[in-house]
Design a protein around this motif. Structure first.
Motif, PDB file in Angstrom:
ATOM      1  N   ASP A 299      46.866  44.163  51.481  1.00  0.00           N
ATOM      2  CA  ASP A 299      47.173  45.571  51.200  1.00  0.00           C
ATOM      3  C   ASP A 299      46.645  45.977  49.818  1.00  0.00           C
ATOM      4  O   ASP A 299      47.360  46.537  48.997  1.00  0.00           O
ATOM      5  CB  ASP A 299      48.674  45.817  51.305  1.00  0.00           C
ATOM      6  N   LEU A 300      45.391  45.659  49.573  1.00  0.00           N
ATOM      7  CA  LEU A 300      44.710  45.997  48.321  1.00  0.00           C
ATOM      8  C   LEU A 300      43.423  46.729  48.648  1.00  0.00           C
ATOM      9  O   LEU A 300      42.945  46.715  49.785  1.00  0.00           O
ATOM     10  CB  LEU A 300      44.367  44.732  47.531  1.00  0.00           C
ATOM     11  N   LYS A 301      42.864  47.312  47.606  1.00  0.00           N
ATOM     12  CA  LYS A 301      41.538  47.892  47.769  1.00  0.00           C
ATOM     13  C   LYS A 301      40.510  46.789  47.592  1.00  0.00           C
ATOM     14  O   LYS A 301      40.768  45.775  46.932  1.00  0.00           O
ATOM     15  CB  LYS A 301      41.298  48.993  46.731  1.00  0.00           C
ATOM     16  N   MET A 302      39.340  46.997  48.155  1.00  0.00           N
ATOM     17  CA  MET A 302      38.282  45.989  48.033  1.00  0.00           C
ATOM     18  C   MET A 302      37.873  45.803  46.578  1.00  0.00           C
ATOM     19  O   MET A 302      37.560  44.695  46.161  1.00  0.00           O
ATOM     20  CB  MET A 302      37.071  46.374  48.890  1.00  0.00           C
ATOM     21  N   THR A 303      37.901  46.881  45.802  1.00  0.00           N
ATOM     22  CA  THR A 303      37.525  46.756  44.385  1.00  0.00           C
ATOM     23  C   THR A 303      38.504  45.867  43.634  1.00  0.00           C
ATOM     24  O   THR A 303      38.101  45.103  42.753  1.00  0.00           O
ATOM     25  CB  THR A 303      37.472  48.144  43.720  1.00  0.00           C
ATOM     26  N   ALA A 304      39.780  45.923  43.983  1.00  0.00           N
ATOM     27  CA  ALA A 304      40.768  45.068  43.317  1.00  0.00           C
ATOM     28  C   ALA A 304      40.512  43.608  43.642  1.00  0.00           C
ATOM     29  O   ALA A 304      40.635  42.733  42.768  1.00  0.00           O
ATOM     30  CB  ALA A 304      42.174  45.476  43.734  1.00  0.00           C
ATOM     31  N   VAL A 305      40.132  43.326  44.884  1.00  0.00           N
ATOM     32  CA  VAL A 305      39.833  41.944  45.282  1.00  0.00           C
ATOM     33  C   VAL A 305      38.604  41.439  44.541  1.00  0.00           C
ATOM     34  O   VAL A 305      38.580  40.310  44.035  1.00  0.00           O
ATOM     35  CB  VAL A 305      39.638  41.848  46.819  1.00  0.00           C
ATOM     36  N   VAL A 306      37.571  42.273  44.460  1.00  0.00           N
ATOM     37  CA  VAL A 306      36.344  41.870  43.763  1.00  0.00           C
ATOM     38  C   VAL A 306      36.625  41.649  42.281  1.00  0.00           C
ATOM     39  O   VAL A 306      36.149  40.681  41.683  1.00  0.00           O
ATOM     40  CB  VAL A 306      35.228  42.920  43.979  1.00  0.00           C
ATOM     41  N   LYS A 307      37.418  42.547  41.664  1.00  0.00           N
ATOM     42  CA  LYS A 307      37.757  42.378  40.246  1.00  0.00           C
ATOM     43  C   LYS A 307      38.531  41.086  40.009  1.00  0.00           C
ATOM     44  O   LYS A 307      38.265  40.348  39.053  1.00  0.00           O
ATOM     45  CB  LYS A 307      38.564  43.585  39.747  1.00  0.00           C
TER      46      LYS A 307
END
Length: 126
Positions: free
Chosen positions: A106-114
């Protein structure tokens, strides 16, 4: 009387032009009354000296300058938090894995990449 119940005596009639002109001349001939110098609330309002006016103007200018500097510093601190964008070309499999990780957590893809970049950089002591 007419149907509305009003007569000629019930209507106000404006004075003729000649009468108005004499009234205007009479008003113009009378000297204007000077503004009253009555005391307000029992005391006259203080009239500051030139030195006091200059001091208050300088104090106001210094306060405005301080506010201006603090506003500039605030804007600079906000600019330091500017986001930097990185364009990454991903293959279909990696993008699908990223989308799945983002949706499962339940995260955004940008948060996962960061988070992945941060983990990689800390592991390699950067």
């Amino acid at each position: 009387m007419n149907k509305a119940g009003l007569g000629l005596s019930n209507l106000s009639i404006a004075p003729r032009k000649a009468e108005r002109q004499t009234e205007e001349v009479a008003v113009a001939v009378t000297p204007p009354t000077p503004p009253s110098t009555e005391k307000v609330g029992g005391t006259m309002l203080p009239k500051p000296s030139e030195k006091q006016r200059r001091e208050t103007a300088e104090a106001r200018a210094i306060a405005q300058e301080d506010v201006r500097y603090s506003l500039k510093n605030l804007k600079r601190s906000k600019q330091r938090n500017v986001k930097f964008f990185i364009n990454i070309a991903l293959d279909y499999e990696l993008k699908a894995r990223l989308q799945r990780a983002a949706s499962e957590n339940d995260l955004k893809m940008t948060a996962v990449v960061k988070a992945a970049l941060d983990y990689y950089l800390t592991e390699n002591e950067y």
